[in-house]
Design an enzyme around this catalytic site. Structure first.
Site, PDB file in Angstrom:
ATOM      1  CE1 TYR A 228      -4.007  -1.879   5.897  1.00 59.27           C
ATOM      2  CE2 TYR A 228      -3.036   0.217   5.217  1.00 59.27           C
ATOM      3  CZ  TYR A 228      -3.605  -1.007   4.894  1.00 59.27           C
ATOM      4  OH  TYR A 228      -3.776  -1.348   3.574  1.00 59.27           O
TER       5      TYR A 228
ATOM      6  CD  GLU B   8      -2.206   5.168   4.588  1.00 59.20           C
ATOM      7  OE1 GLU B   8      -1.936   5.387   5.768  1.00 59.20           O
ATOM      8  OE2 GLU B   8      -2.597   6.057   3.818  1.00 59.20           O
TER       9      GLU B   8
ATOM     10  CE  LYS C 224      -2.223  -4.453   4.031  1.00 62.75           C
ATOM     11  NZ  LYS C 224      -2.529  -5.490   3.047  1.00 62.75           N
TER      12      LYS C 224
ATOM     13  CB  THR D 133      -0.907   0.013   1.256  1.00 64.20           C
ATOM     14  OG1 THR D 133      -1.391   1.330   1.474  1.00 64.20           O
ATOM     15  CG2 THR D 133      -0.169  -0.424   2.511  1.00 64.20           C
TER      16      THR D 133
HETATM   17  P1  NDP Z   1     -11.578  -4.543   2.130  1.00 58.93           P
HETATM   18  O1  NDP Z   1     -11.530  -4.010   3.516  1.00 58.93           O
HETATM   19  O2  NDP Z   1     -12.738  -4.218   1.247  1.00 58.93           O
HETATM   20  O3  NDP Z   1     -11.475  -6.145   2.195  1.00 58.93           O
HETATM   21  C1  NDP Z   1     -10.659  -6.792   3.117  1.00 58.93           C
HETATM   22  C2  NDP Z   1     -10.937  -8.279   3.048  1.00 58.93           C
HETATM   23  O4  NDP Z   1     -10.111  -8.939   4.025  1.00 58.93           O
HETATM   24  C3  NDP Z   1     -12.382  -8.663   3.387  1.00 58.93           C
HETATM   25  O5  NDP Z   1     -12.740  -9.749   2.585  1.00 58.93           O
HETATM   26  C4  NDP Z   1     -12.275  -9.100   4.835  1.00 58.93           C
HETATM   27  O6  NDP Z   1     -13.291  -9.984   5.231  1.00 58.93           O
HETATM   28  C5  NDP Z   1     -10.928  -9.804   4.789  1.00 58.93           C
HETATM   29  N1  NDP Z   1     -10.315  -9.988   6.107  1.00 58.93           N
HETATM   30  C6  NDP Z   1     -10.145  -9.080   7.089  1.00 58.93           C
HETATM   31  N2  NDP Z   1      -9.512  -9.631   8.135  1.00 58.93           N
HETATM   32  C7  NDP Z   1      -9.298 -10.931   7.803  1.00 58.93           C
HETATM   33  C8  NDP Z   1      -8.712 -12.018   8.476  1.00 58.93           C
HETATM   34  N3  NDP Z   1      -8.236 -11.921   9.709  1.00 58.93           N
HETATM   35  N4  NDP Z   1      -8.666 -13.217   7.842  1.00 58.93           N
HETATM   36  C9  NDP Z   1      -9.164 -13.361   6.593  1.00 58.93           C
HETATM   37  N5  NDP Z   1      -9.729 -12.355   5.891  1.00 58.93           N
HETATM   38  C10 NDP Z   1      -9.800 -11.155   6.516  1.00 58.93           C
HETATM   39  O7  NDP Z   1     -10.206  -4.126   1.435  1.00 58.93           O
HETATM   40  P2  NDP Z   1      -9.901  -3.824  -0.119  1.00 58.93           P
HETATM   41  O8  NDP Z   1     -10.554  -4.852  -0.953  1.00 58.93           O
HETATM   42  O9  NDP Z   1     -10.129  -2.395  -0.377  1.00 58.93           O
HETATM   43  O10 NDP Z   1      -8.323  -4.019  -0.149  1.00 58.93           O
HETATM   44  C11 NDP Z   1      -7.737  -5.283  -0.450  1.00 58.93           C
HETATM   45  C12 NDP Z   1      -6.324  -5.322   0.099  1.00 58.93           C
HETATM   46  O11 NDP Z   1      -5.552  -4.290  -0.487  1.00 58.93           O
HETATM   47  C13 NDP Z   1      -6.214  -5.108   1.616  1.00 58.93           C
HETATM   48  O12 NDP Z   1      -5.136  -5.910   2.057  1.00 58.93           O
HETATM   49  C14 NDP Z   1      -5.839  -3.644   1.742  1.00 58.93           C
HETATM   50  O13 NDP Z   1      -5.132  -3.422   2.935  1.00 58.93           O
HETATM   51  C15 NDP Z   1      -4.986  -3.448   0.513  1.00 58.93           C
HETATM   52  N6  NDP Z   1      -4.978  -2.131  -0.079  1.00 58.93           N
HETATM   53  C16 NDP Z   1      -6.166  -1.515  -0.407  1.00 58.93           C
HETATM   54  C17 NDP Z   1      -6.159  -0.300  -1.042  1.00 58.93           C
HETATM   55  C18 NDP Z   1      -7.417   0.407  -1.403  1.00 58.93           C
HETATM   56  O14 NDP Z   1      -7.351   1.616  -1.683  1.00 58.93           O
HETATM   57  N7  NDP Z   1      -8.557  -0.271  -1.463  1.00 58.93           N
HETATM   58  C19 NDP Z   1      -4.879   0.359  -1.410  1.00 58.93           C
HETATM   59  C20 NDP Z   1      -3.709  -0.400  -1.049  1.00 58.93           C
HETATM   60  C21 NDP Z   1      -3.774  -1.596  -0.414  1.00 58.93           C
HETATM   61  P3  NDP Z   1     -14.758  -9.474   5.686  1.00 58.93           P
HETATM   62  O15 NDP Z   1     -15.504  -9.183   4.406  1.00 58.93           O
HETATM   63  O16 NDP Z   1     -15.270 -10.632   6.444  1.00 58.93           O
HETATM   64  O17 NDP Z   1     -14.542  -8.251   6.516  1.00 58.93           O
HETATM   65  P1  GDR Z   2      -6.841   5.676   3.717  1.00 60.71           P
HETATM   66  O1  GDR Z   2      -8.383   5.784   3.291  1.00 60.71           O
HETATM   67  O2  GDR Z   2      -6.622   5.965   5.143  1.00 60.71           O
HETATM   68  O3  GDR Z   2      -6.074   6.479   2.718  1.00 60.71           O
HETATM   69  O4  GDR Z   2      -6.576   4.115   3.517  1.00 60.71           O
HETATM   70  P2  GDR Z   2      -9.601   6.536   3.936  1.00 60.71           P
HETATM   71  O5  GDR Z   2     -10.605   6.660   2.855  1.00 60.71           O
HETATM   72  O6  GDR Z   2     -10.019   5.931   5.221  1.00 60.71           O
HETATM   73  O7  GDR Z   2      -9.000   7.992   4.282  1.00 60.71           O
HETATM   74  C1  GDR Z   2      -8.473   8.838   3.276  1.00 60.71           C
HETATM   75  C2  GDR Z   2      -8.192  10.200   3.884  1.00 60.71           C
HETATM   76  O8  GDR Z   2      -9.432  10.844   4.196  1.00 60.71           O
HETATM   77  C3  GDR Z   2      -9.345  11.419   5.481  1.00 60.71           C
HETATM   78  N1  GDR Z   2     -10.676  11.556   6.076  1.00 60.71           N
HETATM   79  C4  GDR Z   2     -11.482  10.550   6.450  1.00 60.71           C
HETATM   80  N2  GDR Z   2     -11.343   9.205   6.357  1.00 60.71           N
HETATM   81  C5  GDR Z   2     -12.366   8.424   6.793  1.00 60.71           C
HETATM   82  N3  GDR Z   2     -12.269   7.107   6.656  1.00 60.71           N
HETATM   83  N4  GDR Z   2     -13.493   8.961   7.349  1.00 60.71           N
HETATM   84  C6  GDR Z   2     -13.665  10.303   7.480  1.00 60.71           C
HETATM   85  O9  GDR Z   2     -14.671  10.768   7.982  1.00 60.71           O
HETATM   86  C7  GDR Z   2     -12.619  11.147   6.998  1.00 60.71           C
HETATM   87  N5  GDR Z   2     -12.462  12.496   6.924  1.00 60.71           N
HETATM   88  C8  GDR Z   2     -11.293  12.725   6.369  1.00 60.71           C
HETATM   89  C9  GDR Z   2      -8.429  10.466   6.247  1.00 60.71           C
HETATM   90  O10 GDR Z   2      -7.917  11.099   7.424  1.00 60.71           O
HETATM   91  C10 GDR Z   2      -7.382  10.167   5.192  1.00 60.71           C
HETATM   92  O11 GDR Z   2      -6.406  11.149   5.171  1.00 60.71           O
HETATM   93  C11 GDR Z   2      -7.084   3.435   2.367  1.00 60.71           C
HETATM   94  C12 GDR Z   2      -7.351   1.971   2.772  1.00 60.71           C
HETATM   95  O12 GDR Z   2      -8.013   1.335   1.713  1.00 60.71           O
HETATM   96  C13 GDR Z   2      -6.057   1.258   3.067  1.00 60.71           C
HETATM   97  O13 GDR Z   2      -6.319  -0.132   3.247  1.00 60.71           O
HETATM   98  C14 GDR Z   2      -5.106   1.430   1.873  1.00 60.71           C
HETATM   99  O14 GDR Z   2      -3.875   0.816   2.157  1.00 60.71           O
HETATM  100  C15 GDR Z   2      -4.903   2.912   1.578  1.00 60.71           C
HETATM  101  O15 GDR Z   2      -6.170   3.503   1.309  1.00 60.71           O
HETATM  102  C16 GDR Z   2      -4.014   3.127   0.362  1.00 60.71           C
END
Ligand code: NDP
Ligand code: GDR
Length: 371
Positions: free
Chosen positions: A157, A135, A161, A133
Site C-alpha cells: 500500500y 504510511e 502511495k 499518507t
Molecule cells: P476508505 O477505505 O473509507 O474509502 C476508499 C474509497 O475508495 C471507497 O469509496 C472505495 O469504494 C474507493 N475505491 C477503492 N478501490 C477503488 C477503485 N479501484 N476505483 C474506484 N474507487 C475505489 O478510505 P478513507 O476514506 O479512509 O481514505 C481516503 C483516502 O485517503 C484513501 O486514498 C486512503 O488511502 C487515504 N488515506 C486515509 C487515511 C485515513 O486515516 N483514513 C490517512 C491517509 C491517507 P468502495 O466503497 O466501493 O469500497
Molecule cells: P493503518 O491503520 O495501517 O495505520 O492505515 P489500521 O487501523 O489498519 O492499523 C493501525 C495500527 O493498528 C495495528 N493493529 C491492527 N490493525 C487492524 N486493522 N486490525 C487489528 O486487529 C489490529 N491490531 C493491531 C496495526 O498493525 C497498525 O499498526 C490507516 C489506513 O487508513 C491507511 O489508508 C492510511 O494511509 C493510514 O492509516 C495513515
C-alpha cells in the site's frame, strides 16, 4: 457559477465527509462510485438526490480507478474545477494479500487521473488533490515526521502511495498543474471502515458491553499512531486547493497513542476499566471494574486477546506528525481531541450494538465480523 468538484472514493469515509463539506460550500459535487453487488452508498445516502430532480448538486457516476477510458469520459463530462483523488484500496494489511491490485488502483489510478486531466487539456483549469499518507514514512527516519522527512514505505500500500505522491509532484513540476499532496496521518470517525483498528475496537467494545460478542482479537497492541478526526481533516483537503500555489502538507494532531491506549479509552467511555497483563501473543485485557449500568461484563472477564493473524509481514511501529506548516500557512489546527474522537465513535457503535441486540431479541440474525 458554482464550482464543480469530482471526488474518487466518494463512498468512503473521507468521501462522505468531504462531499457534505463541499455541498455546504455551494459546490456541485460529482462522485465516482464502483459497481458492487450490494448497495455501497450507506455513508452518502443522506446526500443522494433523485436523478429525476433538475439542477442536482450531488451526482454519482459509475467508475473505477483501474479503468482509464471511464476516468477520461467522466472527467470530460464533469469538467471539474477540483479533483479529489480519495479512492484507493486503503487497507494496509489487505495490500499484502492483493499487492498488484493495490498498485493498480492506488499508484496507476493516480496516474490515470492526472493523464485524463492532461489529455483533455484541463491542466490549467483543474486543481488536483492526492490523498497521500503518513504510511510513506513507514520505518521512520525522524520524529516527529514533517514534509521534509525522508520516506521509507513498509507495505505494498505504502509503496503504491509513494508512486502516487511522486507522480503528483512530477505533473506539477512538468506541466505546471496545480497538483498537491496531503500527507494525512490516521483519521477516524464513526464512518471509519469496520476493519481499521479504531473502529474494530469501538465496535467490539460496544458489542461486548451489550452481550453480543465475547472477545476482541487484535494484532500489535504496541503500535503507536497519531489519530485525528476525519471531519477536521477533509477541510484541509479543500484548503490545500485554495492556495495561490500548490504545495504538499502534513496533516496530523502531533499527539500519539498506542493501540492498547485506544482500547482502554474506548472501554472507559462505557464505564469499564481494563487492565492489560501478559506479554506478546499472551497479552490479554481483563475487566477490572464495571461502573456502567446494565452491561454484560463482569470483573475478571477476559475481553481482549492477541491473535497473531493480525500481525503484518512488516509493521509501521510508530507515527507522529508535525503539522507546523499547515498551522502556519493554512491557519489550521485540529478541533477534535483524542478523547472526543473516542467518545463519538463509542457512542455511535453503542447505538448500533443496541439496535443489533434488539434485532437478535426479536429472533433475527445479527452480524458479527472479526476482521
Ligand atoms: P476508505 O477505505 O473509507 O474509502 C476508499 C474509497 O475508495 C471507497 O469509496 C472505495 O469504494 C474507493 N475505491 C477503492 N478501490 C477503488 C477503485 N479501484 N476505483 C474506484 N474507487 C475505489 O478510505 P478513507 O476514506 O479512509 O481514505 C481516503 C483516502 O485517503 C484513501 O486514498 C486512503 O488511502 C487515504 N488515506 C486515509 C487515511 C485515513 O486515516 N483514513 C490517512 C491517509 C491517507 P468502495 O466503497 O466501493 O469500497
Ligand atoms: P493503518 O491503520 O495501517 O495505520 O492505515 P489500521 O487501523 O489498519 O492499523 C493501525 C495500527 O493498528 C495495528 N493493529 C491492527 N490493525 C487492524 N486493522 N486490525 C487489528 O486487529 C489490529 N491490531 C493491531 C496495526 O498493525 C497498525 O499498526 C490507516 C489506513 O487508513 C491507511 O489508508 C492510511 O494511509 C493510514 O492509516 C495513515
Amino acid at each position: 457559477m458554482n464550482k464543480r468538484a469530482l471526488i474518487t472514493g466518494v463512498t468512503g469515509q473521507d468521501g462522505a465527509y468531504l462531499s457534505e463539506f463541499l455541498l455546504k460550500k455551494g459546490y456541485e459535487v460529482h462522485g465516482i462510485k464502483r459497481r458492487s453487488s450490494l448497495f455501497n452508498t450507506d455513508r452518502i445516502d443522506h446526500l443522494y438526490q433523485d436523478p429525476h430532480v433538475e439542477n442536482r448538486h450531488f451526482v454519482l457516476h459509475y467508475g473505477d480507478l483501474t479503468d482509464s477510458t471511464n476516468l477520461i469520459r467522466v472527467m470530460q463530462e464533469v469538467q471539474p474545477d477540483e479533483v479529489y483523488n480519495l479512492g484507493a484500496q486503503s487497507h494496509v494489511a489487505v495490500s499484502f494479500e492483493s499487492p498488484e491490485y493495490t498498485a493498480n488502483s492506488d499508484a496507476l489510478g493516480t496516474l490515470r487521473l492526472l493523464e485524463a486531466i492532461r489529455i483533455l487539456g484541463l491542466e490549467h483549469k483543474t486543481r488536483f488533490y492526492q490523498a497521500s499518507t503518513s504510511e510513506l514514512y513507514g520505518l521512520v527516519q525522524e520524529i516527529p515526521q514533517k514534509e521534509t522527512t525522508p520516506f521509507y514505505p513498509r507495505s505494498p500500500y505504502a509503496v503504491a502511495k509513494l508512486y502516487g505522491y511522486w507522480i503528483t509532484v512530477n505533473y506539477r513540476e512538468s506541466y505546471g498543474m496545480y497538483a498537491c499532496n496531503g500527507i494525512l496521518f490516521n483519521h477516524e470517525s464513526p464512518l471509519r471502515g469496520e476493519t481499521f483498528v479504531t473502529r474494530k475496537i469501538t465496535r467490539a467494545i460496544a458489542r461486548i458491553a451489550i452481550g453480543l460478542q465475547d472477545c476482541l482479537y487484535l494484532g500489535n497492541l504496541n503500535s503507536l499512531r497519531d489519530w485525528g478526526h476525519a471531519r477536521d481533516y477533509v477541510q484541509m483537503q479543500w484548503l490545500m486547493l485554495q492556495q495561490a500555489q500548490a504545495e504538499d502538507f502534513v496533516i496530523a494532531t502531533g499527539v500519539q497513542y498506542s493501540v492498547r491506549d485506544f482500547v482502554q479509552r474506548a472501554a472507559a467511555q462505557l464505564g469499564i476499566t481494563l487492565r492489560f497483563e501478559g506479554e506478546g501473543v499472551e497479552e490479554v485485557g481483563i475487566v477490572e471494574k464495571v461502573e456502567g449500568e446494565n452491561l454484560h461484563v463482569r470483573p475478571g472477564q477476559k475481553i481482549v486477546a492477541v491473535d497473531p493473524r493480525y500481525f503484518r509481514p512488516a509493521e509501521v511501529e510508530t507515527l507522529l506528525g508535525d503539522p507546523t506548516k499547515a498551522r502556519e500557512k493554512l491557519g489550521w489546527t485540529p478541533t477534535t481531541s483524542f478523547d472526543e474522537l473516542v467518545r463519538e465513535m463509542v457512542e455511535e457503535d453503542f447505538k448500533i450494538a443496541k439496535r443489533d441486540s434488539l434485532v437478535k431479541l426479536a429472533g433475527f440474525k445479527s452480524f458479527n465480523y472479526h476482521e
